[in-house]
Write a protein that holds these residues in place. Sequence first.
Motif, short mmCIF file in Angstrom:
data_model
loop_
_atom_site.label_atom_id
_atom_site.label_comp_id
_atom_site.label_asym_id
_atom_site.label_seq_id
_atom_site.Cartn_x
_atom_site.Cartn_y
_atom_site.Cartn_z
N ILE A 39 0.81 -1.24 -0.02
CA ILE A 39 -0.20 0.01 -0.06
C ILE A 39 0.85 1.42 -0.13
N LYS A 40 1.92 1.20 0.18
CA LYS A 40 2.99 2.29 0.07
C LYS A 40 3.57 2.30 -1.30
N THR A 41 3.67 1.33 -2.04
CA THR A 41 4.52 1.60 -3.22
C THR A 41 3.38 1.37 -4.67
N GLY A 42 2.45 0.51 -4.01
CA GLY A 42 1.49 0.06 -5.27
C GLY A 42 1.79 -1.12 -5.91
N GLN A 43 2.82 -1.53 -5.61
CA GLN A 43 3.39 -2.90 -6.57
C GLN A 43 2.64 -4.16 -5.90
N TYR A 44 2.42 -5.20 -6.77
CA TYR A 44 1.67 -6.28 -6.36
C TYR A 44 2.35 -7.42 -7.09
#
Length: 107
Positions: A39-44
Amino acid sequence: MNYEKFYMQYIKQAKIDNENINGLCPFHDDHNSSFGANIKTGQYNCFACGATGNAVTFLANTENISTKEAWKKLNDIEPIVYTVTEYSREKKLPIEFLTSLRSRKWK
């Protein structure tokens, strides 16, 4: 961008654990919590099917649209600021190299 709010719309059985949202992967028939989004970087990343990316690629893949369309759609919801630091981390390029490009004279 509020990645928590964004991913919570799509991830079934989502639970927040520190800086991550974990739940069922929307890209395959998932019965275990194999999907995670930061939720900090948006990477999944999905540990089962190998799907990986950012909010733009996630939206493009879940809604079957181009990344250009996904970028525009996300930017309409909430303007996106993509920093050099984020680009450096995502592309695994040294930030020093990227920032040095600013001072070069291009012909």
